[in-house]
Motif scaffolding. Structure first.
Motif, short mmCIF file in Angstrom:
data_model
loop_
_atom_site.label_atom_id
_atom_site.label_comp_id
_atom_site.label_asym_id
_atom_site.label_seq_id
_atom_site.Cartn_x
_atom_site.Cartn_y
_atom_site.Cartn_z
N SER A 126 3.32 -6.60 1.36
CA SER A 126 4.53 -7.25 0.84
C SER A 126 4.76 -8.59 1.51
CB SER A 126 5.75 -6.34 1.07
OG SER A 126 5.60 -5.11 0.41
N ALA A 173 4.00 -2.58 4.02
CA ALA A 173 4.86 -3.65 4.53
C ALA A 173 4.06 -4.95 4.68
CB ALA A 173 5.45 -3.23 5.88
N THR A 175 7.15 -0.96 -4.03
CA THR A 175 6.74 -1.25 -2.66
C THR A 175 7.82 -0.87 -1.66
OG1 THR A 175 5.38 -3.10 -3.44
CG2 THR A 175 5.95 -3.07 -1.11
N VAL A 191 7.34 1.82 1.42
CA VAL A 191 7.53 1.45 2.83
C VAL A 191 8.48 2.42 3.52
CG1 VAL A 191 8.50 -0.29 4.37
CG2 VAL A 191 6.95 -0.98 2.53
N THR A 237 2.60 3.08 5.79
CA THR A 237 3.85 2.31 5.79
C THR A 237 3.60 0.89 6.26
OG1 THR A 237 5.17 4.30 6.18
CG2 THR A 237 6.19 2.19 6.72
#
Length: 405
Positions: free
Chosen positions: A152, A149, A257, A261, A145
């Motif tokens: 991104s 993140a 994405t 996440v 996760t």
């Protein structure tokens, strides 16, 4: 003597060393991934063919070097090797700024690819020295996760900066990526080794003699085709097969994405026992089959219906990823012996790379997309059948009091 009390017992216990380092590193990865291809082509002047050839060669060399990394991890512990790999990756990233031909590009890419391909397995090994039982899979889900993140965030930063595509902008992004890798190396250097077992007798050939582990590695490599489906077939098919605007690619990737996440950790709870892991593999296989069917339908419809089909395909591929990874973590932790975990997990990682980055792209472009509708029908049939394979195994084949419910 190490005892169970040496292990961390809560997810948040891993924040400083595992999750924080992952977040920082993945921001750098996001910066690099967003800027690198444009840098190689526009600034270095390489052709797309040269870039592809360099990346493929680097991937092969990195796989060949995996036994060396496994042996180094056995001697030094995974934490120290992870720190070293991040230093090497930082050096390779900075090195791109000084090379101006294909040979220099290939050399730097080989070093960077070695770190890229070995890091996930070494992190899993490291978590295995710090946690016990199903906490390992939970920590890996949380780590994934943080990874998504961070990528991104890095991608958004790089995307905003690339409004100016001059040399100084690219230099700043690459230097920023290198700086994150150095910070990660420092964080790892201050960590501890938990209950790491080091041995000079560990052999990279050991997984080759373990039939159960080979079977799981091969099956996971097959499921890893979700990766080239999402990253190779999807964007090409959206334009050439579904005849949709290319602007949808970025939006659908953003949706992928976002789901990763927020759903990686919740989905991992369904793969914390051996029985759950088997079912998760089935869900992953049938999700790929469903995605392939949606891609097929998108080529037979138009406009809004085609977009709906492609969107459903991306969502299903996301779930294929989430459930495969959860099952991988549980099964590999159980099947790999503690004193040989370095070589086992690195070997398993090589299998996934073969499916996702070596054979997968060729299958997508040379078979699935080349055959059109027949290619998608073939994938549907393959993964529908593959989904039944886990049901031919029994928990007794992987008996463990802590994992079989």
């Amino acid at each position: 003597m190490s005892t169970v009390q040496d292990h961390r017992t809560r997810i948040r216990d891993f924040l400083p060393i595992v999750h924080l380092s992952t977040l920082i590193e993945s921001i750098g990865i996001g910066l690099f991934l967003t800027a690198s291809t444009l840098y190689f082509v526009q600034i270095m002047g390489l052709s797309k063919t040269q870039v592809g050839a360099g990346l493929s060669l680097a991937g092969v060399v990195a796989m060949a070097c995996s036994p060396v990394v496994a042996r180094a991890s056995s001697y030094l512990g995974p934490r120290r090797v992870l720190a070293l790999l991040n230093v090497l990756r930082a050096a390779a990233t900075v090195g791109y700024l000084w090379v101006d031909d294909w040979y220099g590009f290939a050399a730097a890419t080989m070093i960077a690819s070695l770190a890229d391909q070995c890091t996930p397995s070494l992190i899993q090994t490291y978590v295995g020295t710090l946690a016990v039982g199903d906490l390992r899979s939970r920590v890996m889900a949380a780590q994934r996760t943080f990874l998504n993140a961070g990528i991104s965030v890095g991608g958004l930063i790089a995307g905003a900066a690339l409004g100016h595509t001059d040399r100084s902008t690219f230099d700043g992004l690459l230097l920023g990526a290198a700086a994150t890798y150095v910070v990660v190396a420092v964080v790892l250097a201050w960590g501890d080794d938990g209950t790491a077992v080091r041995t000079r007798s560990e052999s990279f050939q050991a997984p080759l003699r373990d039939r159960k582990f080979l079977a799981v590695t091969g099956y996971s490599a097959l499921l890893s085709l979700w990766n080239p489906l999402l990253n190779v077939a999807f964007p090409l098919w959206l334009i050439t097969g579904a005849h949709l605007p290319a602007s949808y690619i970025g939006l659908l990737y953003a949706g992928n994405t976002f789901l990763c996440v927020f759903l990686q950790y919740p989905c991992s709870r369904y793969a914390r026992t051996l029985r759950q892991a088997r079912y998760s593999y089935t869900v992953s296989a049938w999700s790929i089959a469903g995605a392939s069917a949606c891609f097929l339908c998108s080529g037979l419809t138009a406009d809004g219906a085609a977009l709906l089909c492609v969107t459903a395909a991306v969502v299903l591929l996301t779930f294929a990823e989430l459930f495969q990874l959860g099952a991988d973590w549980t099964l590999t932790y159980y099947l790999s012996p503690e004193d040989g975990r370095n070589s086992y997990l690195l070997f398993f990682g090589v299998g996934r790379i073969m499916g996702a980055r070596v054979a997968g792209p060729m299958i997508m472009t040379g078979v699935v997309l080349a055959w059109g509708s027949l290619g998608w029908v073939t994938l549907v049939a393959l993964f529908v059948l593959a989904g039944f394979i886990p049901h031919f195994t029994r928990d007794q084949h992987f008996r463990s009091p802590s994992l079989v419910d």
